[in-house]
Design an enzyme around this catalytic site. Structure first.
Site, PDB file in Angstrom:
ATOM      1  N   GLU A 187     -26.489   6.437 -26.315  1.00 27.59           N
ATOM      2  CA  GLU A 187     -25.699   7.580 -26.758  1.00 27.59           C
ATOM      3  C   GLU A 187     -24.708   6.993 -27.803  1.00 27.59           C
ATOM      4  OE1 GLU A 187     -23.726   8.750 -23.318  1.00 27.59           O
ATOM      5  OE2 GLU A 187     -25.918   9.608 -22.292  1.00 27.59           O
TER       6      GLU A 187
ATOM      7  N   GLU B 262     -29.747   8.280 -16.680  1.00 21.33           N
ATOM      8  CA  GLU B 262     -28.383   9.035 -15.972  1.00 21.33           C
ATOM      9  C   GLU B 262     -28.736   9.826 -14.740  1.00 21.33           C
ATOM     10  OE1 GLU B 262     -26.730   7.315 -19.817  1.00 21.33           O
ATOM     11  OE2 GLU B 262     -28.765   8.139 -19.029  1.00 21.33           O
TER      12      GLU B 262
END
Length: 803
Positions: free
Chosen positions: A650, A670
């Site tokens: 990210e 995640e």
């Protein structure tokens, strides 16, 4: 200076001085001195002896292996009168060096003293091809019975005078063939540079086997002034000798100015008769202080054994003080600054200095290939073949041409550290370190480095009484860092009691490296450099490396054994460092990368949150990195060297470009672990890959480099060894001079309010995941799976061991 000298030979100059001013002092050694007439008669008698006793004929080589005693210049001038070629031999040479020089030069006679006669006998007894070498002890040179008039030999400007051996720092020494014209023109030009005359007193302290006392002799013959020769250079006693002999001029080089300046100031410093000091390599930072302390101008003069004198800074040019300028070409020389292909470079661009004109060596003795390599034909239109021998001398020195037309030395081509694509001149770093009052002398060398190719290492000799510990190393590097670009600041420091030196007082780096390898000392690793002047951006054991390459900050996650996992402290450090460089005040852009086989595995699950407060701190630290990146005024490029997991992948989404290697791989697990995306991935991922975002987040597939490029996660794929260089290239390409890059970045990136809205949604999702227990269960599942995997590996290892 542009005219030809009135007398063409050294022996002719001596004869003329003896005729016009026979009783004027010529040479002074200690308390004894000799006039021009005395030296003229002595050298004539000795020349006859060489011819009649030793059988020396025109072109024969006569070696001189003596310390600084009067017999050195006497033998030199006598051998020239006999038509011989002189071979200066370093008086400290041992058997191997001495054997090479005598054999390579083909010397027939060698003059020495009692201290060195035994070594010469060992050589002649052991080496069959040197058995006929005649050894003459200068204590009884046998010249007394011979005539005091010179032998009737024809010596011209083009007659070979010396085989002057270079230091041989790369391979065996090479002998420069130097003519009478070389020496006479060198003395003639230096007289024009200095404006010295018969009422001056010259002084030298370097060994006579080196260039400097020899050209000082030529200068003394040119202007009719006495030359004082000290036995050796001693920084502590040098200026006492300057005062005692009432010297008005001397020449120093290398570390000599710094060693002199580091001597304790004295009330007698200004009590001298100095009118001028010439130096090669005046330390820029203390140039003005040198002049103020001893009350005389210090001026640069540049040359090499191969070329004599090439550049000088005029005595009346006070603007040159402290600039590092080498000055302008002398009238008989032409200079160019060229690239590796020989093409001329524009002002300000570093390139090799090439020189043509007079004086110039005839070439290297018995080395036509080496001669052709450094004395090359060609040049700009109209200047072809203007150098003696028909070529341009390639000096090996890297310079830049200044706006005023002067030249500034950057360093030696071979005395450079190549660090992460940047060339760093050792001399520049040494000069910065030696400005510190605690430093006596330094030597900077390249230290191999797996990541950057080479790192900067400084060997440092401290003044007496300064502690040789880590805090001293950090303070010295901290101070030097305020004067240097970040990428030039030494990473390693090793303190030494002294340096191995050449007789001309230069540090012998080959000998230093050999000594360090055989007797390693304590080396302080100060880590990668942070802000200018900072000894280290993070502690040496820290997890974020900071470097500057071509004015681009390279930030490296460096915890390879944990796939560069980031704890909260590392993330906060990364955000702070991005902000620091992101202003654009010090660098033109930022590159993010990792060490080993991973860019980063993201959140450090060894330090997973155990409370919601810790969850908030963890999430906020990722938010802070996003803010830092998108608020910069410079481009930020991710150099994805391997696996980029979760929050790390990210982080790359925040960057303005992503360049990867074939090993680059994106993975966002995640959802499967009950953790929420944490730094505006909800906004940035969809901007980049659109409909691929959903499957990446919910399905958690591993996306290799080729697919990542196809869908837009990567902009390009390059070979691993090209990754950092390509990322830096991209930043440089995007930040031309007088650019509007910052304005365009503000328009192209997401608006701050958009990002903050995304953060708010993610914060709410994180709280919900924590309160529901999904977050904790996901972390526990990760460790259970990891533990089961480790147990299976342990079982396999046990089974293989028993088998």
């Amino acid at each position: 200076m542009g005219e030809d000298p009135h007398i063409a030979t050294l022996t002719g100059l001596l004869s003329e001085r003896a005729r016009k001013s026979p009783d004027r002092e010529f040479l002074r050694f200690g308390e004894e001195s000799w006039t021009f007439a005395e030296i003229e008669a002595w050298t004539s008698r000795l020349a006859h002896r060489l011819i009649e006793v030793d059988g020396v004929r025109t072109g024969d080589r006569v070696a001189i292996m003596l310390p600084n005693i009067v017999h050195w210049p006497v033998v030199w001038l006598a051998a020239l009168k006999a038509g011989a070629v002189v071979v200066p031999v370093n008086s400290s040479y041992q058997r191997a060096d001495l054997t090479f020089l005598l054999r390579d030069s083909g010397a027939r006679v060698v003059f020495t003293d009692d201290e060195r006669a035994g070594l010469l006998k060992e050589v002649t007894d052991a080496e069959r091809d040197l058995a006929d070498l005649r050894v003459v002890d200068v204590a009884a040179d046998g010249s007394a019975p011979f005539p005091a008039t010179a032998p009737p030999l024809r010596v011209t400007a083009g007659t070979l005078a010396n085989l002057q051996y270079t230091s041989g720092t790369t391979g065996f020494p090479k002998a420069c063939m130097l003519t009478h014209d070389y020496w006479v023109r060198l003395g003639w030009t230096c007289a024009g540079v200095t404006g010295l005359g018969a009422e001056d007193v010259l002084l030298t302290a370097q060994p006579f086997s080196y260039m400097d006392p020899q050209w000082n002799t030529a200068l003394a013959l040119t202007i009719g002034a006495p030359l004082v020769v000290l036995p050796r250079f001693s920084a502590s006693g040098f200026f006492a000798d300057v005062r005692r002999h009432r010297a008005t001029f001397f020449y120093v080089l290398g570390s000599m100015p710094t060693l002199l300046f580091k001597q304790p100031p004295s009330a007698d410093d200004l009590d001298n008769d100095l009118r001028l000091v010439l130096c090669s390599g005046i330390p820029v930072g203390i140039h003005a202080q040198l002049e103020e302390r001893w009350g005389a101008p210090w001026r640069e003069i540049y040359g090499m054994t191969e070329s004599g004198v090439d550049l000088f800074a005029p005595v009346d040019d006070v603007r040159a003080v402290g600039t590092g300028s080498l000055g302008q070409p002398v009238p008989t020389k032409q200079v160019r600054v060229v690239d590796s292909q020989g093409a001329d470079l524009s002002d300000g661009a570093p390139g090799e200095l090439v020189v043509s004109g007079k004086p110039m060596m005839r070439g290297y003795w018995n080395r036509p290939e080496d001669t052709a390599r450094v004395l090359r034909s060609g040049g700009p239109p109209g200047n072809e073949g203007v150098a003696a021998g028909g070529g341009w001398l390639h000096t090996g020195d890297v310079v830049v041409r200044r706006p005023d037309g002067g030249l500034q030395l950057v360093g030696r081509i071979k005395d450079m550290v190549r660090r992460g694509g940047e060339n760093i001149a050792s001399a520049e770093v040494e000069a910065a370190l030696e400005r510190d009052d605690a430093v006596m002398a330094t030597a900077v060398v390249a230290e191999p480095d797996d990541t950057l190719g080479e790192e900067v290492k400084a060997f440092v000799q401290l003044v007496p009484g300064v502690a040789a510990d880590r805090s001293t190393a950090e303070r010295i590097v901290d101070r030097a860092g305020r004067q240097l670009a970040r990428f030039k600041v030494p990473r390693y420091v090793e303190f030494v009691a002294d340096f191995p030196r050449t007789p001309s007082a230069r540090v012998s780096k080959p000998a230093l490296r050999t000594r360090a390898a055989n007797e390693p000392g304590v080396t302080y690793d100060l880590g990668s450099r942070g802000r200018t002047g900072g000894a280290s951006a993070v502690p040496a054991e820290g997890r974020l490396g900071v470097d500057v390459v071509r004015d681009v900050a390279v930030l490296t996650l460096r915890r390879p054994e944990k796939l560069n996992a980031m704890d909260v402290a590392t993330r906060l450090q990364l955000a702070r460092t991005v902000r620091e460089f992101g202003t654009g005040a010090d660098v033109r852009g930022i590159v993010l990368t990792g060490t080993g086989r991973a860019f980063s595995s993201g959140e450090d699950l060894e330090a997973a949150p155990t409370s919601y407060a810790q969850v908030r701190a963890a999430v906020e630290s990722f938010h802070d990195i996003t803010r830092a990146v998108v608020e910069t005024r410079v481009p930020v490029v991710a150099a994805v060297n391997g696996l980029a997991v979760g929050g790390a992948s990210e982080i790359t989404l925040c960057c303005d470009a992503r360049i990867g290697t074939p090993a680059a791989e994106y993975y966002q697990p995640e959802n499967g672990r009950g953790i929420t995306i944490s730094n505006a991935s909800s906004l940035l991922l969809t901007r980049l890959v659109r409909n691929h975002a959903t499957r990446m987040v919910l399905g958690s597939p591993r996306i290799g480099a080729e697919e990542a490029r196809r869908i837009g996660l990567l902009d390009e794929i390059v070979a691993p060894e090209e990754l950092l260089e390509r990322a830096v290239d991209l930043v440089v390409e995007w930040t031309p001079e007088n650019n509007t890059t910052a304005l365009h970045l503000a328009l192209l990136r997401p608006r701050p309010d958009e990002i903050e809205q995304a953060f708010a949604r993610e914060d709410a999702a994180a709280q919900q995941a924590w309160e529901s227990g999904v977050f904790s269960a996901g972390i526990e599942g990760f460790w259970n799976a990891k533990g089961a995997g480790e147990q299976r590996r342990d079982a396999r290892t046990t089974e293989e061991t028993w088998t």
